[in-house]
Scaffold this active site. Structure first.
Site, PDB file in Angstrom:
ATOM      1  N   GLN A 164       0.820  -1.223   0.000  1.00 61.01           N
ATOM      2  CA  GLN A 164       0.000   0.000   0.000  1.00 61.01           C
ATOM      3  C   GLN A 164       0.854   1.274   0.000  1.00 61.01           C
ATOM      4  O   GLN A 164       0.350   2.360  -0.287  1.00 61.01           O
ATOM      5  CB  GLN A 164      -0.988  -0.027   1.171  1.00 61.01           C
ATOM      6  CG  GLN A 164      -2.040  -1.127   0.993  1.00 61.01           C
ATOM      7  CD  GLN A 164      -3.026  -1.234   2.155  1.00 61.01           C
ATOM      8  OE1 GLN A 164      -3.117  -0.347   2.992  1.00 61.01           O
ATOM      9  NE2 GLN A 164      -3.759  -2.332   2.199  1.00 61.01           N
ATOM     10  N   HIS A 221      -7.370 -12.770   8.910  1.00 62.11           N
ATOM     11  CA  HIS A 221      -7.471 -11.355   8.521  1.00 62.11           C
ATOM     12  C   HIS A 221      -8.402 -10.569   9.433  1.00 62.11           C
ATOM     13  O   HIS A 221      -8.085  -9.462   9.890  1.00 62.11           O
ATOM     14  CB  HIS A 221      -7.957 -11.253   7.070  1.00 62.11           C
ATOM     15  CG  HIS A 221      -8.200  -9.844   6.615  1.00 62.11           C
ATOM     16  ND1 HIS A 221      -9.397  -9.185   6.827  1.00 62.11           N
ATOM     17  CD2 HIS A 221      -7.391  -8.956   5.982  1.00 62.11           C
ATOM     18  CE1 HIS A 221      -9.309  -7.961   6.327  1.00 62.11           C
ATOM     19  NE2 HIS A 221      -8.114  -7.796   5.816  1.00 62.11           N
ATOM     20  N   HIS A 249      -6.238  -2.219  15.468  1.00 66.09           N
ATOM     21  CA  HIS A 249      -7.231  -1.123  15.549  1.00 66.09           C
ATOM     22  C   HIS A 249      -8.025  -1.186  16.859  1.00 66.09           C
ATOM     23  O   HIS A 249      -7.843  -0.357  17.713  1.00 66.09           O
ATOM     24  CB  HIS A 249      -8.180  -1.083  14.339  1.00 66.09           C
ATOM     25  CG  HIS A 249      -7.485  -1.040  13.019  1.00 66.09           C
ATOM     26  ND1 HIS A 249      -6.613  -0.024  12.683  1.00 66.09           N
ATOM     27  CD2 HIS A 249      -7.509  -1.885  11.950  1.00 66.09           C
ATOM     28  CE1 HIS A 249      -6.136  -0.249  11.466  1.00 66.09           C
ATOM     29  NE2 HIS A 249      -6.659  -1.363  11.009  1.00 66.09           N
ATOM     30  N   ASP A 252       0.473   0.611   8.881  1.00 66.03           N
ATOM     31  CA  ASP A 252      -0.721   0.088   8.198  1.00 66.03           C
ATOM     32  C   ASP A 252      -0.754   0.404   6.708  1.00 66.03           C
ATOM     33  O   ASP A 252      -0.129  -0.288   5.917  1.00 66.03           O
ATOM     34  CB  ASP A 252      -1.965   0.603   8.944  1.00 66.03           C
ATOM     35  CG  ASP A 252      -3.232  -0.141   8.540  1.00 66.03           C
ATOM     36  OD1 ASP A 252      -3.153  -1.082   7.738  1.00 66.03           O
ATOM     37  OD2 ASP A 252      -4.318   0.219   9.035  1.00 66.03           O
TER      38      ASP A 252
HETATM   39 ZN   LIG Z   1      -4.391  -3.439   8.291  1.00 64.88          ZN
END
Ligand SMILES: [Zn+2]
Length: 470
Positions: A66, A211, A277, A328
């Site tokens: 990402q 996940h 999170h 992240d």
């Molecule tokens: Zn993540």
């Protein structure tokens, strides 16, 4: 990479779990751990750090690929853009990367993280399959690309191959856009098995990651825990949980429980677990996590960027909870910026200042840095995160661009400057397990890593254009 190995170091000022200490001579063992450490006014034979040093932080949550899409999703396409519309862009992007691209992008990210105060990473790795969704001839191909990026940069790696089988609670069928992530339990078992030897050889910690409760059913999580006992007993286990309100609502609608409560009812969550999170919690869930000893993986800048919400940090710390920080989505690679965002989120909610501090550590930055370093190491399954005997010799030097102006007022508040006043104190040397990986802010492989990344971005841009045209 081969980095020079230090026999030890003398620190004029070092942040330890007991606070700042002066004139410390520290000897490193052959395995990169800290052996003897004592106060000493006249060190001989050890390299001397005149600038302050702090423990290196392990970035406990990253999706390396990402990094290459950071900045590409900041255009409003919808009156209510959200995490879910961002996720569609991310899926589109994930369908363009080759193993070569993955390696180049991860190396570029890891270089930035080293220069941003991190000495280790936990890679939550869920892109497994080829572009069409079939497994590579070597199932672990993309994990090995991550291994190579860690080797090339010298960042310590805890690698978490992700189990991802469904698109929502209750075992909903995966979508076409998720095809590179999807595996069944047998495929996952085979990949984990294939990774054990190369991880051990390279010194990486191998762990596991369902996940989320959206992507793995309770039965599958039970089977994964059996697999863990058989193959990697006691290894770190990470899971995304309660990041978005929609996830909480879907969890309630499906099983009548909120996601954190649901997780604790189906899995043996303990201090080897890391809940990523955990944004939306009831008071009861805050207590449940704190009591279990699990680490919460906070990703403050990504959570702000995606509009997730604000973690109940002051309540959690008051109950002795453990946390670390993760980059992240990799929109930022600087530990200080994550810690700043974490503290500011609490200040904005509570309309107070200096929230995440306590009587033992009244300096917010020193408190957050110390806790995040210990929490990151805990989540990574490594004995590090502290400048203390038995810990890893992994530390970061803070240099001042204006030493004559700042040092007279700021020596023991150098971290406050580094975290809250961006103009003072930068990362100088970075030492990972006794090896000097970054020297005065420079990495020896920097030029090659940047060139490989530029080439990867050209390939990715061409494939994105083809797919948009198609
Ligand atoms: Zn993540």
């Amino acid at each position: 990479m081969t980095a020079p190995t230090l026999p030890g170091a003398h620190f004029r000022l070092a942040l330890t779990p007991d606070g700042w200490r002066r004139n410390l001579s520290v000897h490193f063992a052959a395995d990169g751990t800290i052996g003897e450490m004592f106060e000493d006014d006249n060190p001989t034979g050890l390299p001397v750090y005149e600038n302050p040093v702090v423990p290196g932080i392990t970035d406990l949550h990253s999706h390396a690929f990402q990094y290459a899409m950071a900045g590409l999703s900041e255009v409003r396409r919808n009156p209510v853009d959200s995490f879910w519309s961002w996720r569609d862009i991310m899926y589109f992007f994930a369908l363009t990367l080759s193993p070569e691209d993955m390696q180049a992008v991860a190396a570029r990210l890891y270089l930035s993280l080293l220069k941003g105060g991190y000495t280790g990473i936990v890679e939550f790795h869920y892109v497994h399959n080829d572009l069409d969704g079939t497994p590579y001839a070597r199932r672990e191909e993309l994990s090995l690309a991550i291994f190579e990026a860690a080797r090339a940069t010298g960042l310590e790696l805890t690698h978490l191959p992700v189990f991802y089988a469904h698109s929502n609670f209750g075992g909903a069928a995966p979508t076409e856009g998720q095809r590179r992530f999807i595996q069944d339990l047998d495929g996952y078992h085979a990949m984990l098995d294939a990774l054990r030897a190369p991880a051990a050889e390279a010194g990486h910690v191998l762990g596991m990651a369902p996940h989320s409760l959206r992507a793995a059913t309770p039965d599958e999580i039970t089977r994964l825990m059996q697999m863990r006992d058989e193959m990697l007993p006691g290894c770190p286990v990470h899971i995304h949980v309660a990041e978005q309100m929609k996830e909480v609502e879907d969890s309630l609608a499906w099983g009548g429980k909120r996601p954190v409560d649901q997780l604790y009812d189906i899995a043996p969550v303990d201090e080897r677990w890391c809940l990523i999170h955990a944004t939306h919690l009831t008071a009861g869930e805050v207590t449940r996590i704190a009591r279990s000893g699990a680490t919460v993986g906070l990703c403050p800048l990504t959570e702000a960027n995606l509009g997730d919400g604000i973690f109940p940090g002051s309540d959690f710390l008051a109950q002795g909870g453990h946390f670390g920080i993760g980059s992240d989505s990799n929109i930022a690679s600087v530990a200080a910026q994550e810690l700043q965002m974490l503290e500011y989120s609490q200040r904005l909610r509570d309309r107070q200042r200096n929230v995440l501090a306590d009587a033992q550590r009244p300096h917010v930055a020193a408190n957050l840095w110390t806790r995040a370093a210990l929490g990151g190491a805990r989540a990574a399954g490594r004995p590090e995160g502290a400048i203390a005997p038995g810990g890893m010799a992994s530390f970061v030097e803070l240099t001042s661009p204006e030493p004559e102006a700042l040092l007279p007022v700021a020596e023991e508040v150098c971290l406050d400057f580094h975290v809250f006043a961006g103009r003072g104190f930068n990362v100088g040397d970075v030492v990972v397990r006794g090896r000097k990986v970054v020297q005065s802010g420079s990495h020896p492989q920097e030029e090659a890593i940047l060139a490989d990344y530029a080439a990867a971005m050209r390939r990715i841009a061409a494939r994105l254009d083809d797919r948009k045209a198609g």
